[in-house]
Design an enzyme around this catalytic site. Sequence first.
Site, PDB file in Angstrom:
ATOM      1  N   HIS A  44       0.827  -1.211   0.000  1.00 35.66           N
ATOM      2  CA  HIS A  44       0.000   0.000   0.000  1.00 35.66           C
ATOM      3  C   HIS A  44       0.857   1.255   0.000  1.00 35.66           C
ATOM      4  O   HIS A  44       0.462   2.292   0.534  1.00 35.66           O
ATOM      5  CB  HIS A  44      -0.961  -0.013   1.197  1.00 35.66           C
ATOM      6  CG  HIS A  44      -1.902  -1.174   1.161  1.00 35.66           C
ATOM      7  ND1 HIS A  44      -3.166  -1.108   0.617  1.00 35.66           N
ATOM      8  CD2 HIS A  44      -1.741  -2.457   1.563  1.00 35.66           C
ATOM      9  CE1 HIS A  44      -3.744  -2.294   0.690  1.00 35.66           C
ATOM     10  NE2 HIS A  44      -2.896  -3.129   1.260  1.00 35.66           N
ATOM     11  N   HIS A  48      -1.750   3.613  -4.940  1.00 40.13           N
ATOM     12  CA  HIS A  48      -1.961   2.160  -4.946  1.00 40.13           C
ATOM     13  C   HIS A  48      -3.449   1.819  -5.009  1.00 40.13           C
ATOM     14  O   HIS A  48      -4.311   2.689  -4.870  1.00 40.13           O
ATOM     15  CB  HIS A  48      -1.321   1.518  -3.710  1.00 40.13           C
ATOM     16  CG  HIS A  48      -1.975   1.922  -2.420  1.00 40.13           C
ATOM     17  ND1 HIS A  48      -1.623   3.052  -1.724  1.00 40.13           N
ATOM     18  CD2 HIS A  48      -2.983   1.349  -1.700  1.00 40.13           C
ATOM     19  CE1 HIS A  48      -2.370   3.159  -0.635  1.00 40.13           C
ATOM     20  NE2 HIS A  48      -3.212   2.140  -0.597  1.00 40.13           N
ATOM     21  N   ASP A  50      -6.372  -0.902  -3.420  1.00 35.03           N
ATOM     22  CA  ASP A  50      -6.735  -1.867  -2.373  1.00 35.03           C
ATOM     23  C   ASP A  50      -7.614  -2.964  -2.967  1.00 35.03           C
ATOM     24  O   ASP A  50      -8.607  -2.674  -3.647  1.00 35.03           O
ATOM     25  CB  ASP A  50      -7.552  -1.192  -1.258  1.00 35.03           C
ATOM     26  CG  ASP A  50      -6.743  -0.262  -0.391  1.00 35.03           C
ATOM     27  OD1 ASP A  50      -5.532  -0.129  -0.612  1.00 35.03           O
ATOM     28  OD2 ASP A  50      -7.356   0.360   0.502  1.00 35.03           O
ATOM     29  N   HIS A  54      -7.858  -6.714   1.537  1.00 32.28           N
ATOM     30  CA  HIS A  54      -7.182  -5.798   2.461  1.00 32.28           C
ATOM     31  C   HIS A  54      -7.925  -5.705   3.788  1.00 32.28           C
ATOM     32  O   HIS A  54      -7.303  -5.643   4.855  1.00 32.28           O
ATOM     33  CB  HIS A  54      -7.070  -4.420   1.798  1.00 32.28           C
ATOM     34  CG  HIS A  54      -6.475  -3.356   2.653  1.00 32.28           C
ATOM     35  ND1 HIS A  54      -5.333  -3.541   3.403  1.00 32.28           N
ATOM     36  CD2 HIS A  54      -6.865  -2.057   2.874  1.00 32.28           C
ATOM     37  CE1 HIS A  54      -5.038  -2.427   4.044  1.00 32.28           C
ATOM     38  NE2 HIS A  54      -5.957  -1.516   3.756  1.00 32.28           N
ATOM     39  N   HIS A 159     -14.106   1.382   3.820  1.00 30.77           N
ATOM     40  CA  HIS A 159     -13.430   0.296   3.113  1.00 30.77           C
ATOM     41  C   HIS A 159     -14.343  -0.922   2.985  1.00 30.77           C
ATOM     42  O   HIS A 159     -14.469  -1.521   1.912  1.00 30.77           O
ATOM     43  CB  HIS A 159     -12.164  -0.125   3.869  1.00 30.77           C
ATOM     44  CG  HIS A 159     -10.926   0.624   3.498  1.00 30.77           C
ATOM     45  ND1 HIS A 159     -10.566   1.787   4.116  1.00 30.77           N
ATOM     46  CD2 HIS A 159      -9.944   0.349   2.594  1.00 30.77           C
ATOM     47  CE1 HIS A 159      -9.416   2.214   3.611  1.00 30.77           C
ATOM     48  NE2 HIS A 159      -9.017   1.359   2.679  1.00 30.77           N
ATOM     49  N   GLU A 171      -5.946   4.833  -3.786  1.00 36.16           N
ATOM     50  CA  GLU A 171      -5.586   5.837  -2.786  1.00 36.16           C
ATOM     51  C   GLU A 171      -4.310   6.575  -3.183  1.00 36.16           C
ATOM     52  O   GLU A 171      -3.482   6.059  -3.933  1.00 36.16           O
ATOM     53  CB  GLU A 171      -5.407   5.168  -1.417  1.00 36.16           C
ATOM     54  CG  GLU A 171      -6.690   4.526  -0.914  1.00 36.16           C
ATOM     55  CD  GLU A 171      -6.507   3.667   0.321  1.00 36.16           C
ATOM     56  OE1 GLU A 171      -7.519   3.387   0.985  1.00 36.16           O
ATOM     57  OE2 GLU A 171      -5.352   3.254   0.616  1.00 36.16           O
TER      58      GLU A 171
END
Length: 217
Positions: A44, A48, A50, A54, A159, A171
């Site tokens: 991360h 990046h 996710d 994650h 998330h 992100e």
Amino acid sequence: MKDLSHPLSPDTSVYPGDPPVRLDPHATHAADGYRVTDIGVGSHAGTHVDAPSHVLEDGDPLSAFPVSRFRLDAALVDLRPLDAGATVSIAALEAADPAPDCDLLVLRTGWDVHWGTDRYYDHPSLPPEAATWCADRGYDVALDCASPDPFGSTDLRAHRALSGTNRLIFENLRLGDAELPGQFRLHAYPLSFVGVDGSPVRAVAEPNSESSLDSDR
């Protein structure tokens, strides 16, 4: 085309507690006649993506997604100005009137101006109900800050709302003052690791048939 990624180097900021970026010489021209770099990077680090795994124990890793999943029709949602710790409301997302057939909402909070400083972690966030609004409409989410959840969150509700429907989260985009159109194509391909929960990406915006972009900065 515009590169919306933060460069990776040993000076790159990482989420507190994550492994730092490491670029160590393994072979050198002077000693070996060629150069090889030993690269160490957390999943991360920098700009990046996710994977659901994650935050969800039974969530899919990135390798479960076809490569086409990382070529996205994006809609820019300019939320500026936002204060530290602000939350993004459903009303603000609705007011942006994103195209119903887009794949990705790029949330421009303006917070990437604080990249590399402690203030970066006082970023705005997406409350669970707004994350659910995105997930219910089939939108992946990208942000120019560290997380859709507030810094220090332990339940990671935004998330989970997105990952629970196999939405991807991008992100740490580097949006700055880039002149981006309301709609564009985003290419953000992860490294081809097997079973990982995230990966750095090279996030590149290109115009679609209805928009244009200035040359890369």
